[in-house]
Design a protein around this motif. Structure first.
Motif, PDB file in Angstrom:
ATOM      1  N   VAL A  52       0.847  -1.195   0.000  1.00 20.74           N
ATOM      2  CA  VAL A  52       0.000   0.000   0.000  1.00 20.74           C
ATOM      3  C   VAL A  52       0.881   1.243   0.000  1.00 20.74           C
ATOM      4  N   PRO A  53       0.771   2.091  -1.033  1.00 15.43           N
ATOM      5  CA  PRO A  53       1.508   3.363  -0.999  1.00 15.43           C
ATOM      6  C   PRO A  53       0.881   4.301   0.033  1.00 15.43           C
ATOM      7  N   LEU A  54       1.722   4.940   0.829  1.00 17.12           N
ATOM      8  CA  LEU A  54       1.242   5.794   1.908  1.00 17.12           C
ATOM      9  C   LEU A  54       1.535   7.254   1.612  1.00 17.12           C
ATOM     10  N   THR A  55       0.601   8.087   1.965  1.00 16.01           N
ATOM     11  CA  THR A  55       0.779   9.533   1.859  1.00 16.01           C
ATOM     12  C   THR A  55       0.350  10.164   3.177  1.00 16.01           C
ATOM     13  N   THR A  56       0.864  11.346   3.420  1.00 18.25           N
ATOM     14  CA  THR A  56       0.443  12.109   4.592  1.00 18.25           C
ATOM     15  C   THR A  56      -0.094  13.451   4.113  1.00 18.25           C
ATOM     16  N   LEU A 237       7.915   0.263   6.524  1.00 17.30           N
ATOM     17  CA  LEU A 237       7.707   1.234   5.461  1.00 17.30           C
ATOM     18  C   LEU A 237       8.958   1.324   4.614  1.00 17.30           C
ATOM     19  N   GLN A 238       8.761   1.271   3.294  1.00 15.32           N
ATOM     20  CA  GLN A 238       9.869   1.435   2.357  1.00 15.32           C
ATOM     21  C   GLN A 238       9.901   2.882   1.910  1.00 15.32           C
ATOM     22  N   SER A 239      11.050   3.508   2.061  1.00 16.09           N
ATOM     23  CA  SER A 239      11.178   4.940   1.786  1.00 16.09           C
ATOM     24  C   SER A 239      10.872   5.254   0.334  1.00 16.09           C
ATOM     25  N   ASP A 300       4.142  11.894  -0.527  1.00 12.08           N
ATOM     26  CA  ASP A 300       4.442  10.467  -0.549  1.00 12.08           C
ATOM     27  C   ASP A 300       5.422  10.126   0.565  1.00 12.08           C
ATOM     28  N   GLU A 301       5.014   9.206   1.439  1.00 11.11           N
ATOM     29  CA  GLU A 301       5.903   8.753   2.502  1.00 11.11           C
ATOM     30  C   GLU A 301       6.683   7.518   2.100  1.00 11.11           C
ATOM     31  N   TRP A 348      -8.894   1.622   6.705  1.00  7.93           N
ATOM     32  CA  TRP A 348      -7.902   1.709   7.779  1.00  7.93           C
ATOM     33  C   TRP A 348      -6.787   0.735   7.456  1.00  7.93           C
ATOM     34  N   LEU A 349      -5.554   1.233   7.500  1.00  9.69           N
ATOM     35  CA  LEU A 349      -4.393   0.386   7.222  1.00  9.69           C
ATOM     36  C   LEU A 349      -3.870  -0.190   8.530  1.00  9.69           C
ATOM     37  N   VAL A 350      -3.705  -1.524   8.555  1.00  4.86           N
ATOM     38  CA  VAL A 350      -3.218  -2.231   9.733  1.00  4.86           C
ATOM     39  C   VAL A 350      -2.072  -3.131   9.297  1.00  4.86           C
ATOM     40  N   GLN A 351      -1.008  -3.159  10.092  1.00  3.83           N
ATOM     41  CA  GLN A 351       0.149  -3.990   9.762  1.00  3.83           C
ATOM     42  C   GLN A 351       0.438  -5.050  10.807  1.00  3.83           C
ATOM     43  N   THR A 352      -0.169  -4.967  11.974  1.00  3.06           N
ATOM     44  CA  THR A 352       0.087  -5.946  13.033  1.00  3.06           C
ATOM     45  C   THR A 352      -1.228  -6.464  13.582  1.00  3.06           C
ATOM     46  N   GLY A 353      -1.210  -7.725  14.077  1.00  5.24           N
ATOM     47  CA  GLY A 353      -2.372  -8.311  14.724  1.00  5.24           C
ATOM     48  C   GLY A 353      -3.405  -8.872  13.787  1.00  5.24           C
ATOM     49  N   VAL A 354      -3.175  -8.816  12.486  1.00  4.96           N
ATOM     50  CA  VAL A 354      -4.118  -9.313  11.489  1.00  4.96           C
ATOM     51  C   VAL A 354      -3.381 -10.268  10.567  1.00  4.96           C
ATOM     52  N   ALA A 355      -4.062 -11.365  10.183  1.00  6.29           N
ATOM     53  CA  ALA A 355      -3.438 -12.376   9.328  1.00  6.29           C
ATOM     54  C   ALA A 355      -4.149 -12.434   7.979  1.00  6.29           C
TER      55      ALA A 355
END
Length: 419
Positions: A52-56, A237-239, A300-301, A348-355
């Motif tokens: 997922v590309p992330l932006t702020t 996160l990949q820069s 772009d983050e 909502w983006l989640v990276q931990t606790g979900v399989a």
């Protein structure tokens, strides 16, 4: 007599009903309770890991890439204004004309003084050369020769001073024509022809701003910077690299058609606000962006390489305000806190606790609670509206099993699936 027989019959019926109740004390209520209650049905979406590309989103102000205030460098009366207010000017283009009469006279006087100084040099040079020969033959004293050499040196110095005076007068004369120091769009004039101006006055005659390209100063908190660096170092996160992209939304809600890039970030944090400034550079050929405008920017983050997107409608807030969602695991409802969740569009983006393969409830969560046994029905969500719709496979199965489904309808469904 007849009434007495009817009363006796009613009494006998009541006695029989009482005996029946004694033989079956639970009655119909116990039989209903003995039946198994049906499971609640909920709609779920299956989660899949994805990049997922992330932006702020940051707020900012538009700033001119170059800005110069035009002030006079000599004193005089403005004769002409030579530009169109609000138009584009080029560097070196004439903007104002100050009355040059006195400066032209000073320049002519300086040139005359230079000619006079230069005229004294040949005679002093000839005398010095003649005394040089005579002093070697002891025809003149050494003092006389040195005096002649001093006169020559003074004559040459006078020429140098006169040349400098000429150059100074020429520069002052040139300054009577006020020129644009940079290219860009020029503002209105603060003074009109006939006004007296002085060298280095506090009031600028006008201002020139270069707005193509244009800068946008964005404000970000230092806490966000620390969180970003931590995410990159941990691998979550990949820069985005050196060429960080920026997109803008204008004050009226429209998207700016040109993308830009971050130019630099300030090396210090504002002590009062705890923020620092990021500067983006964008093209502005249509002059749509003007200095001072308020904009929202998406920066772009980077990319989250292994993330899950949970629909907005599946997320609620817990007692402490944390984001939570209901999942179906092993046929039962499980409530889970979404640690580190952040909004990405409508998800909502989640990276931990979900399989991978987890089933999150998107419809029917109000009817169940944690620990309830439920029947999960897989659905899809419309990306644009967020509306729930059955998956294609489920819809075809429902049509095939439905007694009201006609054969032409089934044929249409099969044709649609092939297409």
């Amino acid at each position: 007599m007849k009434g007495k027989r009817i009363a006796k019959g009613v009494a006998a019926a009541v006695v029989l009903m009482s005996l029946a109740a004694c033989k079956d004390p639970g009655g119909a209520a116990n039989r209903g309770a003995a039946q198994e209650s049906p499971r609640a049905q909920v709609s779920v979406v299956m989660l899949r890991a994805q990049a997922v590309p992330l932006t702020t989103e940051l707020s900012g102000r538009v700033v001119a890439s170059l800005e110069a205030e035009v002030r006079p460098q000599v004193t005089g009366i403005i004769q002409k204004r030579l530009f169109r207010e609000g138009g584009e000017v080029k560097a070196g283009e004439a903007l104002y004309q100050i009355d040059p009469a006195t400066y032209q006279a000073a320049y002519d006087s300086a040139r005359a003084a230079l000619v006079k100084a230069e005229a004294a040099v040949p005679g002093a040079l000839a005398k010095a050369d003649r005394y040089s020969d005579l002093v070697r033959r002891n025809a003149v004293s050494k003092q006389e020769y040195e005096d002649a050499a001093d006169v020559l040196a003074q004559a040459r110095a006078n020429v140098a001073v006169a040349k400098a005076a000429v150059e100074t007068a020429r520069i002052a004369l040139d300054y009577t024509t006020i020129r644009a120091p940079i290219s860009g769009r020029i503002d209105r004039s603060s003074l009109t022809p006939g006004a007296l101006v002085t060298a280095g006055q506090a009031v600028a005659l006008t201002t020139i701003r270069q707005i193509d390209p244009i800068n946008v100063d964005l404000t970000q908190s230092s806490a966000s910077l620390l969180a970003l660096r931590e995410a990159i170092e941990s691998g979550r996160l990949q820069s985005a690299g050196s060429g960080v992209g920026v997109r803008l939304k204008l004050e009226n809600g429209t998207l700016y058609p040109y993308a830009g890039k971050l130019e630099f970030a300030e090396s210090s944090v504002n002590q009062a606000t705890g923020t620092y400034v990021l500067r983006a550079v964008l093209r502005n050929p249509a002059r749509l962006l003007l200095p001072g405008m308020y904009v929202r920017a998406w920066v772009d983050e980077g990319t989250a390489p292994h993330a899950f997107l949970i629909p907005q409608r599946a997320v609620s807030r817990g007692l402490r305000g944390e984001a939570t969602a209901l999942f179906v695991r092993n046929g039962k409802v499980v409530e889970q806190t979404l640690t580190g969740a952040r909004q990405v569009g409508n998800d909502w983006l989640v990276q931990t606790g979900v399989a991978d393969g987890d089933q999150v409830i998107v419809e029917g969560s109000q009817l169940v609670r944690e620990g309830d046994a439920v029947t999960a029905v897989h659905v899809e969500l419309d990306k644009a509206t967020g509306a729930v719709r059955p998956t294609r496979a489920v819809a075809r199965a429902d049509n095939a099993d439905s007694p009201g489904a006609t054969r032409p309808a089934l044929i249409r469904d099969r044709q649609a699936s092939r297409s």
